[in-house]
Design a protein around this motif. Structure first.
Motif, short mmCIF file in Angstrom:
data_model
loop_
_atom_site.label_atom_id
_atom_site.label_comp_id
_atom_site.label_asym_id
_atom_site.label_seq_id
_atom_site.Cartn_x
_atom_site.Cartn_y
_atom_site.Cartn_z
N ILE A 7 -34.47 11.31 95.62
CA ILE A 7 -33.80 10.13 96.17
C ILE A 7 -33.10 9.36 95.05
O ILE A 7 -31.94 8.96 95.19
CB ILE A 7 -34.81 9.24 96.93
CG1 ILE A 7 -35.22 9.94 98.24
CG2 ILE A 7 -34.24 7.85 97.21
CD1 ILE A 7 -36.37 9.29 98.97
N VAL A 8 -33.78 9.18 93.92
CA VAL A 8 -33.18 8.49 92.78
C VAL A 8 -31.91 9.21 92.32
O VAL A 8 -30.88 8.59 92.06
CB VAL A 8 -34.18 8.35 91.60
CG1 VAL A 8 -33.48 7.86 90.34
CG2 VAL A 8 -35.34 7.43 91.96
N ALA A 9 -31.97 10.54 92.28
CA ALA A 9 -30.83 11.34 91.82
C ALA A 9 -29.70 11.41 92.85
O ALA A 9 -28.59 11.83 92.53
CB ALA A 9 -31.30 12.76 91.48
N GLY A 10 -29.98 11.01 94.09
CA GLY A 10 -28.97 11.09 95.14
C GLY A 10 -28.93 12.44 95.83
O GLY A 10 -28.04 12.70 96.63
N ILE A 13 -31.39 13.61 97.78
CA ILE A 13 -32.09 13.48 99.06
C ILE A 13 -31.63 12.17 99.68
O ILE A 13 -31.68 11.12 99.02
CB ILE A 13 -33.62 13.51 98.87
CG1 ILE A 13 -34.04 14.88 98.33
CG2 ILE A 13 -34.34 13.19 100.17
CD1 ILE A 13 -35.50 14.97 97.94
N PRO A 14 -31.17 12.17 100.94
CA PRO A 14 -30.68 10.93 101.53
C PRO A 14 -31.81 9.93 101.79
O PRO A 14 -32.95 10.32 102.07
CB PRO A 14 -30.06 11.39 102.86
CG PRO A 14 -30.71 12.70 103.15
CD PRO A 14 -31.08 13.31 101.84
N VAL A 38 -35.60 1.35 92.79
CA VAL A 38 -34.88 1.57 94.05
C VAL A 38 -35.83 1.17 95.17
O VAL A 38 -37.02 1.52 95.13
CB VAL A 38 -34.45 3.04 94.24
CG1 VAL A 38 -33.76 3.25 95.58
CG2 VAL A 38 -33.56 3.50 93.11
N ALA A 39 -35.31 0.47 96.17
CA ALA A 39 -36.06 0.16 97.38
C ALA A 39 -35.35 0.83 98.54
O ALA A 39 -34.13 0.74 98.67
CB ALA A 39 -36.13 -1.35 97.60
N PHE A 40 -36.13 1.52 99.38
CA PHE A 40 -35.55 2.23 100.52
C PHE A 40 -36.54 2.23 101.67
O PHE A 40 -37.73 1.97 101.50
CB PHE A 40 -35.15 3.66 100.13
CG PHE A 40 -36.26 4.49 99.54
CD1 PHE A 40 -37.03 5.31 100.36
CD2 PHE A 40 -36.53 4.45 98.19
CE1 PHE A 40 -38.06 6.08 99.83
CE2 PHE A 40 -37.54 5.22 97.65
CZ PHE A 40 -38.31 6.03 98.47
N ALA A 71 -38.23 18.00 89.17
CA ALA A 71 -37.45 18.76 90.14
C ALA A 71 -38.09 18.82 91.53
O ALA A 71 -37.38 18.85 92.52
CB ALA A 71 -37.22 20.17 89.61
N ASP A 72 -39.40 18.83 91.62
CA ASP A 72 -40.05 18.99 92.91
C ASP A 72 -40.52 17.66 93.52
O ASP A 72 -41.20 17.65 94.53
CB ASP A 72 -41.23 19.96 92.81
CG ASP A 72 -42.30 19.49 91.84
OD1 ASP A 72 -42.02 18.60 91.01
OD2 ASP A 72 -43.42 20.02 91.90
N CYS A 73 -40.13 16.55 92.95
CA CYS A 73 -40.55 15.23 93.43
C CYS A 73 -39.50 14.67 94.41
O CYS A 73 -38.34 14.48 94.04
CB CYS A 73 -40.74 14.27 92.26
SG CYS A 73 -41.09 12.57 92.76
#
Length: 134
Positions: A9-12, A14-15, A26-28, A2-4
């Motif tokens: 980002i993986v969960a969508g 955080i943009p 995932v690469a960002f 939850a705090d990572c």
């Protein structure tokens, strides 16, 4: 976790400017880039660092990093690429979710490693991300 931030980002939740994704990774774009096109590759499954990541997820991250590095050369004209992982606070790890930095290098760029992260130009980050994702 939850705090990572990277799990967010993986969960969508955080943009992020994603440039590639597959079933394991995932690469960002890094929002504190060392150079133009600096991207991060992470496993979708949380692992704190290099010592915790599964061999399968590590291999998937390495393969994704190779694809992103090739795109940096092809789409951004990079002359070379640094691939960096920091494992633990004393090795400059600041986000405790395994990640690989894919840092494009350009002839004459002033980057000296380790770099001191600082906020980047969000428009430039987005433009470089769009070029890598194309």
């Amino acid at each position: 976790m939850a705090d990572c931030i990277f799990c967010g980002i993986v969960a969508g939740d955080i943009p992020a400017t994603k440039v590639a994704e597959d079933e394991r990774t995932v690469a960002f774009m890094d929002i504190n880039p060392a150079t133009r096109g600096h991207a991060l590759v992470i496993p979708k499954r949380h692992a704190t660092d290099l010592l915790e990541i599964s061999p399968e997820d590590l291999a998937a991250c390495a393969q994704m990093a190779q694809r992103v590095a090739q795109k940096a050369k092809d789409a951004l004209g990079a002359d070379g690429v640094n691939l960096i992982n920091s494992c633990g606070p004393d090795a400059w790890q600041t986000v405790f979710h395994f990640h690989l930095h894919v840092i494009p290098r350009y002839k004459g760029d002033p980057l000296k490693l380790p770099w001191v992260p600082g906020p980047g130009d969000m428009d430039e980050i987005k433009a470089a991300g769009e070029a890598l994702a194309a």
